[in-house]
Design a protein around this motif. Sequence first.
Motif, PDB file in Angstrom:
ATOM      1  N   ASN A  99      -0.428 -12.829  51.112  1.00 56.00           N
ATOM      2  CA  ASN A  99      -1.721 -12.667  51.769  1.00 56.00           C
ATOM      3  C   ASN A  99      -2.175 -11.218  51.739  1.00 56.00           C
ATOM      4  N   GLY A 100      -1.225 -10.290  51.954  1.00 56.51           N
ATOM      5  CA  GLY A 100      -1.571  -8.875  51.867  1.00 56.51           C
ATOM      6  C   GLY A 100      -2.055  -8.502  50.475  1.00 56.51           C
ATOM      7  N   LEU A 101      -1.374  -9.034  49.447  1.00 58.43           N
ATOM      8  CA  LEU A 101      -1.790  -8.766  48.068  1.00 58.43           C
ATOM      9  C   LEU A 101      -3.151  -9.376  47.777  1.00 58.43           C
ATOM     10  N   LEU A 102      -3.392 -10.603  48.265  1.00 58.28           N
ATOM     11  CA  LEU A 102      -4.698 -11.243  48.064  1.00 58.28           C
ATOM     12  C   LEU A 102      -5.802 -10.419  48.722  1.00 58.28           C
ATOM     13  N   ALA A 103      -5.560  -9.942  49.956  1.00 53.99           N
ATOM     14  CA  ALA A 103      -6.554  -9.119  50.655  1.00 53.99           C
ATOM     15  C   ALA A 103      -6.853  -7.843  49.867  1.00 53.99           C
ATOM     16  N   GLU A 104      -5.820  -7.256  49.290  1.00 57.74           N
ATOM     17  CA  GLU A 104      -6.014  -6.044  48.497  1.00 57.74           C
ATOM     18  C   GLU A 104      -6.875  -6.320  47.264  1.00 57.74           C
ATOM     19  N   LYS A 105      -6.580  -7.403  46.558  1.00 56.01           N
ATOM     20  CA  LYS A 105      -7.333  -7.731  45.343  1.00 56.01           C
ATOM     21  C   LYS A 105      -8.777  -8.099  45.669  1.00 56.01           C
ATOM     22  N   VAL A 106      -8.990  -8.806  46.787  1.00 59.05           N
ATOM     23  CA  VAL A 106     -10.359  -9.150  47.194  1.00 59.05           C
ATOM     24  C   VAL A 106     -11.147  -7.881  47.502  1.00 59.05           C
ATOM     25  N   GLU A 107     -10.520  -6.944  48.205  1.00 53.65           N
ATOM     26  CA  GLU A 107     -11.241  -5.703  48.534  1.00 53.65           C
ATOM     27  C   GLU A 107     -11.543  -4.891  47.279  1.00 53.65           C
ATOM     28  N   GLN A 108     -10.613  -4.872  46.336  1.00 54.51           N
ATOM     29  CA  GLN A 108     -10.882  -4.179  45.079  1.00 54.51           C
ATOM     30  C   GLN A 108     -12.028  -4.838  44.316  1.00 54.51           C
ATOM     31  N   HIS A 109     -12.147  -6.157  44.443  1.00 53.70           N
ATOM     32  CA  HIS A 109     -13.271  -6.875  43.814  1.00 53.70           C
ATOM     33  C   HIS A 109     -14.592  -6.518  44.507  1.00 53.70           C
ATOM     34  N   LEU A 110     -14.556  -6.413  45.824  1.00 51.70           N
ATOM     35  CA  LEU A 110     -15.774  -6.133  46.588  1.00 51.70           C
ATOM     36  C   LEU A 110     -16.160  -4.653  46.551  1.00 51.70           C
ATOM     37  N   ARG A 111     -15.152  -3.800  46.423  1.00 53.95           N
ATOM     38  CA  ARG A 111     -15.393  -2.352  46.435  1.00 53.95           C
ATOM     39  C   ARG A 111     -14.677  -1.731  45.241  1.00 53.95           C
ATOM     40  N   PRO A 112     -15.227  -1.877  44.043  1.00 49.86           N
ATOM     41  CA  PRO A 112     -14.572  -1.323  42.846  1.00 49.86           C
ATOM     42  C   PRO A 112     -14.272   0.168  43.028  1.00 49.86           C
ATOM     43  N   GLY A 113     -13.058   0.531  42.687  1.00 48.26           N
ATOM     44  CA  GLY A 113     -12.665   1.933  42.795  1.00 48.26           C
ATOM     45  C   GLY A 113     -11.977   2.273  44.098  1.00 48.26           C
ATOM     46  N   ILE A 114     -11.912   1.319  45.037  1.00 52.44           N
ATOM     47  CA  ILE A 114     -11.243   1.590  46.310  1.00 52.44           C
ATOM     48  C   ILE A 114      -9.768   1.858  46.057  1.00 52.44           C
ATOM     49  N   SER A 115      -9.192   2.801  46.781  1.00 48.89           N
ATOM     50  CA  SER A 115      -7.771   3.124  46.614  1.00 48.89           C
ATOM     51  C   SER A 115      -7.004   2.741  47.876  1.00 48.89           C
ATOM     52  N   PHE A 116      -5.750   2.440  47.698  1.00 48.04           N
ATOM     53  CA  PHE A 116      -4.860   2.097  48.796  1.00 48.04           C
ATOM     54  C   PHE A 116      -3.680   3.068  48.793  1.00 48.04           C
ATOM     55  N   PRO A 117      -3.022   3.228  49.938  1.00 45.96           N
ATOM     56  CA  PRO A 117      -1.843   4.109  49.966  1.00 45.96           C
ATOM     57  C   PRO A 117      -0.822   3.682  48.929  1.00 45.96           C
ATOM     58  N   ASP A 118      -0.242   4.646  48.230  1.00 42.64           N
ATOM     59  CA  ASP A 118       0.741   4.346  47.190  1.00 42.64           C
ATOM     60  C   ASP A 118       2.018   3.772  47.799  1.00 42.64           C
ATOM     61  N   GLU A 119       2.503   2.677  47.235  1.00 43.31           N
ATOM     62  CA  GLU A 119       3.770   2.091  47.643  1.00 43.31           C
ATOM     63  C   GLU A 119       4.236   1.135  46.557  1.00 43.31           C
ATOM     64  N   SER A 120       5.547   0.960  46.466  1.00 46.14           N
ATOM     65  CA  SER A 120       6.103   0.032  45.490  1.00 46.14           C
ATOM     66  C   SER A 120       5.950  -1.395  45.996  1.00 46.14           C
ATOM     67  N   MET A 121       6.216  -2.361  45.118  1.00 46.49           N
ATOM     68  CA  MET A 121       6.125  -3.762  45.509  1.00 46.49           C
ATOM     69  C   MET A 121       7.118  -4.076  46.625  1.00 46.49           C
ATOM     70  N   SER A 122       8.342  -3.537  46.531  1.00 50.54           N
ATOM     71  CA  SER A 122       9.338  -3.801  47.579  1.00 50.54           C
ATOM     72  C   SER A 122       8.914  -3.196  48.907  1.00 50.54           C
ATOM     73  N   GLU A 123       8.282  -2.031  48.866  1.00 51.11           N
ATOM     74  CA  GLU A 123       7.794  -1.405  50.098  1.00 51.11           C
ATOM     75  C   GLU A 123       6.663  -2.230  50.704  1.00 51.11           C
ATOM     76  N   MET A 124       5.786  -2.778  49.835  1.00 52.30           N
ATOM     77  CA  MET A 124       4.686  -3.613  50.322  1.00 52.30           C
ATOM     78  C   MET A 124       5.203  -4.888  50.983  1.00 52.30           C
ATOM     79  N   VAL A 125       6.211  -5.518  50.352  1.00 56.27           N
ATOM     80  CA  VAL A 125       6.788  -6.738  50.922  1.00 56.27           C
ATOM     81  C   VAL A 125       7.431  -6.433  52.274  1.00 56.27           C
ATOM     82  N   LYS A 126       8.197  -5.362  52.341  1.00 59.12           N
ATOM     83  CA  LYS A 126       8.853  -4.985  53.601  1.00 59.12           C
ATOM     84  C   LYS A 126       7.831  -4.692  54.691  1.00 59.12           C
ATOM     85  N   ARG A 127       6.782  -3.930  54.318  1.00 58.39           N
ATOM     86  CA  ARG A 127       5.732  -3.608  55.298  1.00 58.39           C
ATOM     87  C   ARG A 127       5.043  -4.863  55.797  1.00 58.39           C
ATOM     88  N   SER A 128       4.723  -5.777  54.896  1.00 61.27           N
ATOM     89  CA  SER A 128       4.021  -7.003  55.264  1.00 61.27           C
ATOM     90  C   SER A 128       4.854  -7.860  56.213  1.00 61.27           C
TER      91      SER A 128
END
Length: 253
Positions: A99-128
Amino acid sequence: MKDAVAGPGAMLAGLRLIFTPGLKRFVLVPLLSNIVLLFSFIWFGFKLFDSWLGGFIQSLPEWLSFIEWLIWPLAIIGTLGFIVYGFNATTSLIAAPFNGLLAEKVEQHLRPGISFPDESMSEMVKRSLMRELQKQWFFLKRVLLLLIISFIPGLNLISPILWLLFSVWMLSVQYLDYPMDNHKIGFHAMQRELKQRWWHTFSFGFAAYGCMFIPLINLLLMPAAVAGATWLWVQQYSHDWNDVDSKNISGPV
């Protein structure tokens, strides 16, 4: 967008977005989790409702039989509250990283060029997952309070209404948190933001709650709500967080 249609407008936007080319592949896991667990909780909830209500009505003394007409609708609302909470808690824990990844991709679709804090996939899963546990602890404390109220004579008559309001608010917190967490907005700060824009928050929660009971639409609830919440974040909430790093974005549950 008028405040009165903020929530329904966001859900409609979410339903459109999940069929957008480039986003559909991020919908699969939330969609499958939604289908399997939604039917499971509806079946279990109404099975529990039938056995509990039958026993409760039979236990009523004859002189209280006149309140049976009131117990039925209250019991139905309470059962729906249980279904919403159980379904929401279980599916969200399973699908939180997706769901976190889907929200990120939707926001990138709605706001092209938007940046998110840098993190690895494992860090994103742990954070979520950690954020999801934080949310579920927040919800569980209130569920326990509602359960206590449900067994207090007199007060239990209003408990179904409290369950309904809690379920609506919980759905908003659950889904609007995904885009905010992607920007590392703290849980406490997220709650303050939702309270400040309480009408948007409640209207989105009511729209999501209503979609749970619309055949076929309810199968798409989770990914559509994630996408709709992200759309609402972009349209209504994100303007207050243009410089997220400069804000106090941490705090207790």
